[in-house]
Design a protein around this motif. Structure first.
Motif, mmCIF file in Angstrom:
data_model
loop_
_atom_site.group_PDB
_atom_site.id
_atom_site.type_symbol
_atom_site.label_atom_id
_atom_site.label_comp_id
_atom_site.label_asym_id
_atom_site.label_seq_id
_atom_site.Cartn_x
_atom_site.Cartn_y
_atom_site.Cartn_z
ATOM 1 N N UNK A 221 0.848 -1.193 0.000
ATOM 2 C CA UNK A 221 0.000 0.000 0.000
ATOM 3 C C UNK A 221 0.885 1.245 0.000
ATOM 4 N N UNK A 222 0.869 2.024 -1.093
ATOM 5 C CA UNK A 222 0.115 1.816 -2.330
ATOM 6 C C UNK A 222 0.689 0.642 -3.125
ATOM 7 N N UNK A 223 -0.074 0.113 -4.079
ATOM 8 C CA UNK A 223 0.388 -1.049 -4.838
ATOM 9 C C UNK A 223 1.547 -0.716 -5.770
ATOM 10 N N UNK A 224 2.389 -1.719 -5.997
ATOM 11 C CA UNK A 224 3.450 -1.565 -6.987
ATOM 12 C C UNK A 224 2.815 -1.473 -8.377
ATOM 13 N N UNK A 225 3.362 -0.638 -9.226
ATOM 14 C CA UNK A 225 2.840 -0.463 -10.579
ATOM 15 C C UNK A 225 2.691 -1.800 -11.292
ATOM 16 N N UNK A 226 1.557 -2.000 -11.936
ATOM 17 C CA UNK A 226 1.336 -3.242 -12.681
ATOM 18 C C UNK A 226 2.329 -3.377 -13.838
ATOM 19 N N UNK A 227 2.762 -2.260 -14.374
ATOM 20 C CA UNK A 227 3.772 -2.317 -15.432
ATOM 21 C C UNK A 227 5.062 -2.944 -14.901
ATOM 22 N N UNK A 228 5.410 -2.561 -13.677
ATOM 23 C CA UNK A 228 6.623 -3.109 -13.058
ATOM 24 C C UNK A 228 6.475 -4.610 -12.847
ATOM 25 N N UNK A 229 5.353 -5.039 -12.267
ATOM 26 C CA UNK A 229 5.165 -6.448 -11.948
ATOM 27 C C UNK A 229 4.968 -7.301 -13.199
ATOM 28 N N UNK A 230 4.289 -6.744 -14.201
ATOM 29 C CA UNK A 230 4.117 -7.476 -15.465
ATOM 30 C C UNK A 230 5.467 -7.764 -16.105
ATOM 31 N N UNK A 231 6.345 -6.758 -16.079
ATOM 32 C CA UNK A 231 7.681 -6.929 -16.644
ATOM 33 C C UNK A 231 8.527 -7.880 -15.797
ATOM 34 N N UNK A 232 8.430 -7.719 -14.485
ATOM 35 C CA UNK A 232 9.262 -8.518 -13.587
ATOM 36 C C UNK A 232 8.908 -9.999 -13.635
ATOM 37 N N UNK A 233 7.612 -10.305 -13.695
ATOM 38 C CA UNK A 233 7.172 -11.701 -13.658
ATOM 39 C C UNK A 233 6.882 -12.279 -15.035
ATOM 40 N N UNK A 234 6.990 -11.421 -16.062
ATOM 41 C CA UNK A 234 6.773 -11.887 -17.434
ATOM 42 C C UNK A 234 5.424 -12.592 -17.582
#
Length: 252
Positions: A221-234
């Motif tokens: 909280x606040x959440x990590x950017x979805x762009x960051x997590x999408x890239x990190x976890x592929x």
């Protein structure tokens, strides 16, 4: 619940003694997440640890904690409950560099992958069967993967006895299994048995800290950017959205 006999108490005493004997070749590890310096002498005082109580005001109660005989409530999504005894519950631990936890596991309960940023942990199983493990840090050789070390822990053979407290209790006759999780490394415990499980662990800090991996990554909280997590976890953005929408409970 099974009686915690002399064998267990001796094991825990030795474990805590070993943890407290670790030497430091540099500054002591921080005992809290951060300690920002302030110049205002009128500001509240923050130190690396806790301020000491006046020795003349210290009593035996400052070194006493009751309640580790009581099972933790495991009726949650992961099926486990950690009962900590660190400096926040037991003031006498301040500056001593050790703490303790009791961990209860429901059938197939999990203490999820997590780290203790300030402590090594040594765990002994008292009841049930636990599958435990830890993962190494990133190897220097980029072609290698993080290595997983696992073991299944057993409490020993069981027999019924009546001499303790003049009532029927349960005792484990063989030496209980012990496993060590190095400081800062991701580790977990999973109850693979068909009954509840109980473990105790000593940690080499008065305030070891806990970072539960899934909670920190997907439930911040606040959440990590979805762009960051999408890239990190592929993975697809919808997968990240789904995971961030879950309720990431704390079993501590």
């Amino acid at each position: 619940m099974a009686a915690i006999n002399i064998c267990l108490l001796s094991t825990m005493a030795i474990s805590l003694a070993l943890l407290s004997s670790f030497s430091h070749a540099s500054d002591p590890s921080p005992l809290q997440d951060f300690c920002v310096a302030v110049n205002d002498s009128n500001a509240a005082v923050f130190v690396n640890g806790k301020i000491c109580k006046d020795p003349k005001m210290v009593t035996a109660e400052d070194f006493f904690f009751a309640g580790l005989n009581k099972p933790g409530d495991t009726s949650n999504a992961v099926g486990s409950k950690v009962t900590p005894v660190n400096v926040n519950q037991l003031p006498g631990l301040n500056t001593l560099g050790v703490s303790l936890v009791r961990i209860d596991y429901a059938t197939y309960g999990l203490n999820p992958p997590h780290t203790h940023p300030r402590a090594t942990e040594i765990l002994v199983v008292v009841e049930g069967t636990l599958y435990v493990g830890f993962v190494t840090s990133n190897p220097a050789d980029a072609t290698q993967k993080n290595k997983l070390f696992t073991k299944t822990l057993y409490p020993g053979d069981v027999e019924n006895i009546s001499e303790i407290f003049y009532s029927k209790t349960t005792r484990y006759t063989n030496t209980r299994d012990v496993f060590v999780f190095p400081e800062g490394l991701i580790h977990f415990q999973f109850n693979t048995g068909k009954t509840n499980a109980v473990a105790f662990a000593g940690l080499s800090s008065q305030n070891p800290g806990v970072i539960t991996v899934a909670n920190a990554v997907f439930g911040s909280d606040p959440p990590i950017s979805r762009d960051v997590l999408t890239k990190a976890f592929q993975v697809d953005a919808n997968v990240v959205k789904y995971l961030q929408g879950q309720f990431w409970m704390n079993n501590n």
